[in-house]
Design a protein around this motif. Structure first.
Motif, PDB file in Angstrom:
ATOM      1  N   TRP A   8      29.250 -27.429  -1.549  1.00 34.91           N
ATOM      2  CA  TRP A   8      28.454 -26.420  -2.236  1.00 34.91           C
ATOM      3  C   TRP A   8      28.536 -26.495  -3.764  1.00 34.91           C
ATOM      4  CZ3 TRP A   8      24.713 -24.690   0.404  1.00 34.91           C
ATOM      5  CH2 TRP A   8      24.826 -24.457   1.768  1.00 34.91           C
ATOM      6  N   PRO A   9      29.680 -26.825  -4.365  1.00 33.08           N
ATOM      7  CA  PRO A   9      29.702 -26.952  -5.833  1.00 33.08           C
ATOM      8  C   PRO A   9      28.706 -27.984  -6.354  1.00 33.08           C
ATOM      9  CG  PRO A   9      31.933 -26.782  -5.000  1.00 33.08           C
ATOM     10  CD  PRO A   9      31.053 -26.916  -3.801  1.00 33.08           C
ATOM     11  N   THR A  10      28.612 -29.149  -5.674  1.00 31.95           N
ATOM     12  CA  THR A  10      27.643 -30.171  -6.093  1.00 31.95           C
ATOM     13  C   THR A  10      26.223 -29.694  -5.840  1.00 31.95           C
ATOM     14  OG1 THR A  10      29.239 -31.912  -5.583  1.00 31.95           O
ATOM     15  CG2 THR A  10      26.941 -32.566  -5.792  1.00 31.95           C
ATOM     16  N   PHE A  11      25.994 -29.070  -4.691  1.00 33.84           N
ATOM     17  CA  PHE A  11      24.682 -28.528  -4.342  1.00 33.84           C
ATOM     18  C   PHE A  11      24.213 -27.543  -5.414  1.00 33.84           C
ATOM     19  CE2 PHE A  11      21.590 -25.877  -2.303  1.00 33.84           C
ATOM     20  CZ  PHE A  11      21.010 -26.633  -1.292  1.00 33.84           C
ATOM     21  N   ALA A  12      25.080 -26.578  -5.728  1.00 31.26           N
ATOM     22  CA  ALA A  12      24.717 -25.555  -6.706  1.00 31.26           C
ATOM     23  C   ALA A  12      24.633 -26.127  -8.116  1.00 31.26           C
ATOM     24  CB  ALA A  12      25.742 -24.419  -6.668  1.00 31.26           C
ATOM     25  N   ALA A  14      23.770 -29.168  -9.073  1.00 25.38           N
ATOM     26  CA  ALA A  14      22.545 -29.936  -9.270  1.00 25.38           C
ATOM     27  C   ALA A  14      21.353 -29.012  -9.495  1.00 25.38           C
ATOM     28  CB  ALA A  14      22.298 -30.834  -8.059  1.00 25.38           C
ATOM     29  N   LEU A  15      21.251 -27.953  -8.688  1.00 23.44           N
ATOM     30  CA  LEU A  15      20.153 -27.005  -8.860  1.00 23.44           C
ATOM     31  C   LEU A  15      20.240 -26.292 -10.201  1.00 23.44           C
ATOM     32  CD1 LEU A  15      19.703 -25.319  -5.358  1.00 23.44           C
ATOM     33  CD2 LEU A  15      18.180 -26.937  -6.489  1.00 23.44           C
ATOM     34  N   PHE A  16      21.456 -25.900 -10.580  1.00 26.11           N
ATOM     35  CA  PHE A  16      21.643 -25.187 -11.845  1.00 26.11           C
ATOM     36  C   PHE A  16      21.228 -26.051 -13.030  1.00 26.11           C
ATOM     37  CE2 PHE A  16      24.317 -24.306 -15.572  1.00 26.11           C
ATOM     38  CZ  PHE A  16      23.960 -22.983 -15.815  1.00 26.11           C
ATOM     39  N   LEU A  17      21.636 -27.337 -13.034  1.00 26.96           N
ATOM     40  CA  LEU A  17      21.294 -28.223 -14.142  1.00 26.96           C
ATOM     41  C   LEU A  17      19.789 -28.435 -14.222  1.00 26.96           C
ATOM     42  CD1 LEU A  17      22.133 -30.090 -16.425  1.00 26.96           C
ATOM     43  CD2 LEU A  17      22.459 -31.917 -14.755  1.00 26.96           C
ATOM     44  N   LEU A  18      19.169 -28.655 -13.071  1.00 27.35           N
ATOM     45  CA  LEU A  18      17.723 -28.872 -13.058  1.00 27.35           C
ATOM     46  C   LEU A  18      16.966 -27.656 -13.580  1.00 27.35           C
ATOM     47  CD1 LEU A  18      17.421 -30.709  -9.658  1.00 27.35           C
ATOM     48  CD2 LEU A  18      16.776 -31.651 -11.873  1.00 27.35           C
ATOM     49  N   LEU A  19      17.377 -26.458 -13.129  1.00 28.60           N
ATOM     50  CA  LEU A  19      16.708 -25.234 -13.573  1.00 28.60           C
ATOM     51  C   LEU A  19      16.975 -24.956 -15.043  1.00 28.60           C
ATOM     52  CD1 LEU A  19      17.349 -22.925 -10.478  1.00 28.60           C
ATOM     53  CD2 LEU A  19      15.210 -24.049 -11.133  1.00 28.60           C
ATOM     54  N   SER A  20      18.200 -25.253 -15.504  1.00 31.85           N
ATOM     55  CA  SER A  20      18.538 -24.993 -16.903  1.00 31.85           C
ATOM     56  C   SER A  20      17.788 -25.914 -17.857  1.00 31.85           C
ATOM     57  CB  SER A  20      20.049 -25.153 -17.121  1.00 31.85           C
ATOM     58  OG  SER A  20      20.450 -26.499 -16.892  1.00 31.85           O
ATOM     59  N   VAL A  21      17.347 -27.067 -17.349  1.00 27.07           N
ATOM     60  CA  VAL A  21      16.571 -27.996 -18.168  1.00 27.07           C
ATOM     61  C   VAL A  21      15.073 -27.705 -18.054  1.00 27.07           C
ATOM     62  CG1 VAL A  21      15.884 -30.408 -18.448  1.00 27.07           C
ATOM     63  CG2 VAL A  21      18.284 -29.827 -18.115  1.00 27.07           C
ATOM     64  N   THR A  22      14.613 -27.478 -16.823  1.00 26.47           N
ATOM     65  CA  THR A  22      13.168 -27.354 -16.620  1.00 26.47           C
ATOM     66  C   THR A  22      12.610 -25.985 -17.020  1.00 26.47           C
ATOM     67  OG1 THR A  22      13.587 -26.739 -14.313  1.00 26.47           O
ATOM     68  CG2 THR A  22      13.085 -29.041 -14.774  1.00 26.47           C
ATOM     69  N   ILE A  23      13.371 -24.914 -16.832  1.00 23.88           N
ATOM     70  CA  ILE A  23      12.860 -23.586 -17.193  1.00 23.88           C
ATOM     71  C   ILE A  23      12.560 -23.479 -18.691  1.00 23.88           C
ATOM     72  CG2 ILE A  23      13.475 -21.130 -17.376  1.00 23.88           C
ATOM     73  CD1 ILE A  23      14.774 -21.354 -14.644  1.00 23.88           C
ATOM     74  N   PRO A  24      13.469 -23.923 -19.576  1.00 28.65           N
ATOM     75  CA  PRO A  24      13.109 -23.912 -20.997  1.00 28.65           C
ATOM     76  C   PRO A  24      11.898 -24.787 -21.314  1.00 28.65           C
ATOM     77  CG  PRO A  24      15.472 -24.140 -20.748  1.00 28.65           C
ATOM     78  CD  PRO A  24      14.879 -24.287 -19.385  1.00 28.65           C
ATOM     79  N   LEU A  25      11.747 -25.925 -20.592  1.00 29.50           N
ATOM     80  CA  LEU A  25      10.582 -26.778 -20.815  1.00 29.50           C
ATOM     81  C   LEU A  25       9.298 -26.082 -20.383  1.00 29.50           C
ATOM     82  CD1 LEU A  25      11.912 -30.277 -19.684  1.00 29.50           C
ATOM     83  CD2 LEU A  25      11.664 -29.410 -22.008  1.00 29.50           C
ATOM     84  N   ILE A 188      30.765 -33.460 -11.575  1.00 26.84           N
ATOM     85  CA  ILE A 188      29.893 -33.777 -12.715  1.00 26.84           C
ATOM     86  C   ILE A 188      29.197 -35.117 -12.499  1.00 26.84           C
ATOM     87  CG2 ILE A 188      29.898 -34.395 -15.168  1.00 26.84           C
ATOM     88  CD1 ILE A 188      32.101 -32.280 -15.541  1.00 26.84           C
ATOM     89  N   ILE A 189      29.943 -36.112 -12.019  1.00 27.20           N
ATOM     90  CA  ILE A 189      29.361 -37.439 -11.774  1.00 27.20           C
ATOM     91  C   ILE A 189      28.235 -37.343 -10.746  1.00 27.20           C
ATOM     92  CG2 ILE A 189      29.821 -39.705 -10.746  1.00 27.20           C
ATOM     93  CD1 ILE A 189      32.599 -39.587 -12.043  1.00 27.20           C
ATOM     94  N   ASP A 190      28.478 -36.622  -9.661  1.00 29.41           N
ATOM     95  CA  ASP A 190      27.459 -36.487  -8.614  1.00 29.41           C
ATOM     96  C   ASP A 190      26.248 -35.694  -9.099  1.00 29.41           C
ATOM     97  OD1 ASP A 190      28.838 -37.944  -6.669  1.00 29.41           O
ATOM     98  OD2 ASP A 190      30.013 -36.204  -6.069  1.00 29.41           O
ATOM     99  N   VAL A 191      26.492 -34.648  -9.882  1.00 28.10           N
ATOM    100  CA  VAL A 191      25.394 -33.816 -10.386  1.00 28.10           C
ATOM    101  C   VAL A 191      24.530 -34.603 -11.366  1.00 28.10           C
ATOM    102  CG1 VAL A 191      24.865 -31.822 -11.848  1.00 28.10           C
ATOM    103  CG2 VAL A 191      26.492 -31.585  -9.985  1.00 28.10           C
ATOM    104  N   LEU A 192      25.162 -35.393 -12.239  1.00 27.09           N
ATOM    105  CA  LEU A 192      24.401 -36.222 -13.178  1.00 27.09           C
ATOM    106  C   LEU A 192      23.523 -37.220 -12.435  1.00 27.09           C
ATOM    107  CD1 LEU A 192      26.999 -36.949 -16.012  1.00 27.09           C
ATOM    108  CD2 LEU A 192      24.911 -35.584 -16.192  1.00 27.09           C
ATOM    109  N   PHE A 193      24.065 -37.784 -11.365  1.00 27.31           N
ATOM    110  CA  PHE A 193      23.274 -38.708 -10.548  1.00 27.31           C
ATOM    111  C   PHE A 193      22.068 -37.993  -9.959  1.00 27.31           C
ATOM    112  CE2 PHE A 193      22.911 -39.270  -5.860  1.00 27.31           C
ATOM    113  CZ  PHE A 193      21.938 -40.251  -5.891  1.00 27.31           C
TER     114      PHE A 193
END
Length: 543
Positions: A8-12, A14-25, A188-193
């Protein structure tokens, strides 16, 4: 049970990073695009040579591995046969690694090089024609497939040799980072991937969807609109969601086989009914030119540009560095997928097979369809470059196919092929993303997990496309892929460290006493006992 299976940490994360990047865009598309473009410019301009060094280094490293003792290691048990036949194996790795982008660039990339060739060659000249034909094959050739193959080494090794039921980049780095693979660093490595893969998928989507829309428009007369593109995405999503849900053998394998047969039909038709002699001679000449200039092309950085009135074209940054960065973004995903389908093969077979079949497929597309388009331009039968510069690449691509005999049938074939290519890339992506967010994978990732990532891969780029921010996500994926430069080095180091230790610890290993002193032999035997003890502890824990 699901809580133990899911990471779940990797699952969450990855979603958090994607949303934190795409929502401001989404909220601030113009400012976001300016920032991301600046970051890309800084990376490609100042660190472009690093990408080129890493690309060439990976290619040479894999050749060494393939012909070393490490390359003789079998991915599976002794005597075990390959899980998939060579045809299906080659089809799956090619479709997963290329996608609909090969139809896009394979048809039209030569036109960009013809107008603005490398090595300070004047555009539109005879010399420009030669480089226009060869550079696409170079960018989609051995180095690209070597970058794809590197992550497969440690992942496949741990999965099939050390019997670790985990398909994670962090797990593949364990020999280097140790227990930190289970902590925040591994996450972090898995989320960046996962972030890089999401962005890379957006790039493929951005190229494939308008091309498919143009094909449908050419056949039906329907105007290319956002609604048409949305409909295409929904159809593709349904296809690859069903495929991902069906699993590896029933879904992805079948779709990849259909894709490859349809590709062979298209290529054979263009070759037979097109300018066969021109296609054969130009492709053969391109292979010779590539072999003669491979290292020149792989190391050209335009270092003298701007000095003594030498014009700067930014060709390496715009093309070679961009491609190497793009392959790096996709590399962990394709590597994971190659590892998953390579059971029963040796490391050498996996490495050389991937680079050979992948390059061969790219050569066929660029050599046949690309050179067919070039022939139309050079003979004056159709001005493709004019269409490219005035109406855009998707219109130019469909225009090339429209020059073939039985144009409606061939446009239909081309469009269907693009849809299936897009679907095979996305179902493979969702399969691997689901694997990464699980703590272990026995046979296949959980079905609901596969379906979640199948729809997530489509819905996020669709939202950005509607809001006009997809181009920014493409650029962001290249920026986000920069950390993978360091991860790739760790993966290579990790594989060599693990495989060398196991070779020393194996029962059939005999140290060469002529080249080793007594202390070196004692250290190796001590390490062998330590590894055997660790394995016994792991076996007792499992039991």
């Amino acid at each position: 049970m699901n809580k133990k299976i899911m990471d779940w940490p990797t699952f969450a994360g990855a979603l958090f990073l994607l949303l934190s990047v795409t929502i401001p865009l989404i909220l601030f598309p113009q400012k976001g695009q300016v920032i991301v473009d600046k970051l890309q410019d800084i990376i490609t301009t100042n660190f472009g040579v690093v990408f080129m060094i890493v690309g060439l280094g990976i290619f040479l490293f894999l050749l060494y591995v393939a012909f070393s003792k490490n390359g003789q290691v079998k991915l599976g048990d002794k005597g075990e046969k390959p899980e998939f036949k060579t045809f299906s194996w080659a089809a799956m790795l090619f479709c997963a690694g290329i996608g609909s982008s090969i139809l896009y660039w394979g048809t039209i990339e030569w036109a960009y090089y013809y107008q603005a060739p490398p090595f300070a060659v004047e555009g539109g000249t005879k010399e420009a024609i030669q480089w226009a034909s060869v550079y696409g094959i170079f960018h989609w050739g051995p180095i690209a497939w070597a970058i794809y193959t590197l992550p497969a080494l440690p992942i496949a090794y741990f999965y099939y040799v050390r019997k670790k039921p985990v398909l994670k980049i962090s797990e593949a780095c364990r020999p280097v980072i140790g227990k930190r693979a289970d902590g925040p660093l591994g996450t972090i490595i898995d989320v960046l991937f996962m972030f890089g893969l999401m962005g890379g998928a957006g790039t493929t989507l951005a190229l494939g969807t308008p091309m498919i829309a143009e094909g449908i428009s050419s056949l039906t007369g329907i105007e290319v609109t956002l609604g048409l593109k949305t409909g295409i995405l929904i159809v593709c999503t349904v296809i690859f969601a069903i495929s991902a849900y069906s699993g590896l053998k029933k879904g992805i394998k079948v779709l990849s086989d259909v894709n490859l047969w349809l590709s062979l039909f298209l290529l054979a038709f263009v070759f037979i009914f097109g300018p066969t002699k021109f296609i054969s001679e130009t492709t053969f000449n391109s292979l010779g030119l590539l072999a003669d200039n491979f290292f020149r092309m792989a190391t050209w950085t335009e270092s003298f540009a701007g000095l003594n009135s030498i014009a700067e074209t930014s060709f390496p940054e715009s093309w070679t560095v961009f491609y190497w960065a793009w392959w790096l973004v996709y590399a962990p995903f394709v590597g994971l997928f190659i590892a998953r389908i390579s059971r029963g093969r040796t490391i050498k077979q996996m490495v050389l097979g991937t680079m050979l079949y992948g390059t061969l497929g790219s050569v066929l597309f660029f050599g046949v369809i690309g050179n067919y388009g070039m022939y139309m331009q050079l003979t004056g039968q159709f001005d493709i470059i004019n269409v490219l510069n005035t109406q855009g690449a998707p219109a130019a691509i469909i225009s090339v196919i429209a020059q073939l005999p039985m144009a409606p049938i061939m446009i239909t074939t081309f469009t269907v092929l693009a849809i299936i290519f897009l679907a095979t890339t996305f179902d493979s992506s969702s399969y691997i993303l689901a694997s990464v967010v699980q703590n272990y994978v026995e046979e296949e990732p959980l079905r609901w997990n596969r379906l979640f990532w199948a729809f997530a891969l489509c819905l996020l780029p669709l939202t950005l496309m509607i809001l006009g921010g997809l181009g920014t996500l493409q650029t962001a994926s290249i920026v986000g892929g920069t950390p993978l430069l360091f991860i790739m080095v760790m993966l290579a180091w990790s594989f060599m460290k693990a495989s060398n230790e196991d070779i020393v610890a194996s029962d059939d290993y005999q140290p060469k006493t002529i080249n080793l002193d007594s202390k070196q032999i004692k250290r190796r035997l001590k390490r062998k006992k330590r590894l055997q003890k660790e394995q016994e502890q792991e076996d007792s824990q499992v039991s």
